[in-house]
Motif scaffolding. Structure first.
Motif, mmCIF file in Angstrom:
data_model
loop_
_atom_site.group_PDB
_atom_site.id
_atom_site.type_symbol
_atom_site.label_atom_id
_atom_site.label_comp_id
_atom_site.label_asym_id
_atom_site.label_seq_id
_atom_site.Cartn_x
_atom_site.Cartn_y
_atom_site.Cartn_z
ATOM 1 N N ARG A 52 22.382 7.169 -67.031
ATOM 2 C CA ARG A 52 22.694 8.597 -67.047
ATOM 3 C C ARG A 52 23.799 8.894 -68.050
ATOM 4 N N GLU A 53 23.683 10.065 -68.686
ATOM 5 C CA GLU A 53 24.700 10.531 -69.621
ATOM 6 C C GLU A 53 25.762 11.273 -68.813
ATOM 7 N N LEU A 54 26.837 10.592 -68.472
ATOM 8 C CA LEU A 54 27.877 11.183 -67.637
ATOM 9 C C LEU A 54 29.229 11.130 -68.332
ATOM 10 N N THR A 55 29.979 12.189 -68.154
ATOM 11 C CA THR A 55 31.395 12.157 -68.480
ATOM 12 C C THR A 55 32.101 11.898 -67.170
ATOM 13 N N ILE A 56 32.912 10.861 -67.138
ATOM 14 C CA ILE A 56 33.600 10.465 -65.908
ATOM 15 C C ILE A 56 35.095 10.639 -66.111
ATOM 16 N N VAL A 57 35.684 11.475 -65.261
ATOM 17 C CA VAL A 57 37.121 11.720 -65.275
ATOM 18 C C VAL A 57 37.716 10.960 -64.097
ATOM 19 N N THR A 58 38.773 10.198 -64.347
ATOM 20 C CA THR A 58 39.421 9.460 -63.260
ATOM 21 C C THR A 58 40.888 9.229 -63.563
ATOM 22 N N ASN A 59 41.655 9.049 -62.509
ATOM 23 C CA ASN A 59 43.059 8.648 -62.651
ATOM 24 C C ASN A 59 43.237 7.191 -62.213
ATOM 25 N N SER A 60 42.145 6.499 -61.976
ATOM 26 C CA SER A 60 42.174 5.108 -61.536
ATOM 27 C C SER A 60 42.036 4.166 -62.727
ATOM 28 N N ILE A 61 43.059 3.368 -62.965
ATOM 29 C CA ILE A 61 43.023 2.401 -64.057
ATOM 30 C C ILE A 61 41.926 1.367 -63.824
ATOM 31 N N SER A 62 41.776 0.907 -62.597
ATOM 32 C CA SER A 62 40.761 -0.098 -62.272
ATOM 33 C C SER A 62 39.354 0.423 -62.538
ATOM 34 N N LEU A 63 39.081 1.663 -62.126
ATOM 35 C CA LEU A 63 37.754 2.231 -62.372
ATOM 36 C C LEU A 63 37.509 2.402 -63.860
ATOM 37 N N ALA A 64 38.507 2.904 -64.559
ATOM 38 C CA ALA A 64 38.357 3.103 -66.002
ATOM 39 C C ALA A 64 38.036 1.787 -66.702
ATOM 40 N N GLN A 65 38.725 0.746 -66.323
ATOM 41 C CA GLN A 65 38.504 -0.567 -66.944
ATOM 42 C C GLN A 65 37.082 -1.054 -66.675
ATOM 43 N N SER A 66 36.578 -0.831 -65.481
ATOM 44 C CA SER A 66 35.234 -1.298 -65.137
ATOM 45 C C SER A 66 34.134 -0.461 -65.767
ATOM 46 N N LEU A 67 34.364 0.844 -65.912
ATOM 47 C CA LEU A 67 33.314 1.734 -66.380
ATOM 48 C C LEU A 67 33.229 1.862 -67.900
ATOM 49 N N CYS A 68 34.274 1.481 -68.600
ATOM 50 C CA CYS A 68 34.306 1.703 -70.052
ATOM 51 C C CYS A 68 33.286 0.865 -70.812
ATOM 52 N N GLU A 69 32.710 -0.137 -70.202
ATOM 53 C CA GLU A 69 31.743 -0.993 -70.889
ATOM 54 C C GLU A 69 30.333 -0.388 -70.963
ATOM 55 N N HIS A 70 30.113 0.742 -70.288
ATOM 56 C CA HIS A 70 28.782 1.364 -70.267
ATOM 57 C C HIS A 70 28.701 2.452 -71.343
#
Length: 190
Positions: A52-70
């Motif tokens: 899916r083409e999603l823009t994901i907004v988060t304040n979680s460093i852990s989530l950002a680190q995991s999701l940036c590879e997609h």
């Protein structure tokens, strides 16, 4: 989360997996979503369909680190003072960014959920971010297992009526269901 243990991840593990799976029905095919901090929201993040083409907004460093590879995800990390307990950003920088942000769906976590006191968390700075995240969303989905229902913490950030959909697990006391749905929030048990 790339080998790291998420705070609270071992508590209610199967229930959190079911909640995250049910929450996938609330994720748009495209558009912008906001992912709050918390182990149940993290499970949703790891289950997001990567096509899916999603823009994901988060304040979680852990989530950002995991999701940036997609490559289909455009990741927007909210900056601010880092709260080490949750590895999330809080305070005024985050609030300023959220004031200029509008997402289709915000997926929010809470440490306490009650009809009388609303949604609560132990940290006042986190409560401010959660409040601003709800204000930045067209729809808000609360992800919380049944052990959070009936609990109250220091800082309130919303009322149940501010939540469009509350996804919890089947362990929720059946007597609580009518009082929750009376607030206008759609209740989904997974």
């Amino acid at each position: 989360m790339t080998g790291e243990l998420i705070e609270g991840d071992l508590v209610m593990s199967a229930e959190k997996d079911r909640i995250a799976k049910a929450a996938l029905a609330e994720v748009p095919n495209e558009g912008a979503i906001l992912l709050d901090t918390g182990s149940t929201v993290a499970r949703l993040a790891m289950a997001l369909p990567v096509d899916r083409e999603l823009t994901i907004v988060t304040n979680s460093i852990s989530l950002a680190q995991s999701l940036c590879e997609h490559p289909n995800f455009t990741l927007m990390l909210l900056g601010g003072r880092i709260r080490s307990r949750s590895m999330s950003s809080v305070d005024s920088w985050v609030l300023r960014a959220l004031a200029d942000t509008y997402v289709d769906v915000a997926f929010i976590a809470a440490d306490g959920v009650s009809v009388d006191r609303g949604l609560t968390t132990p940290d006042a700075a986190s409560a401010m971010v959660k409040r601003a995240a709800i204000a930045a969303a067209r729809r808000t989905v609360l992800l919380a297992d049944h052990t959070k229902v009936g609990r109250n913490h220091l800082a309130k950030f919303a009322d149940l009526k501010d939540i469009d959909t509350f996804i919890t697990d089947a362990g929720l006391d059946p007597q609580r269901k009518p009082e929750i749905t009376a607030t206008g929030s759609r209740l989904v048990t997974a």
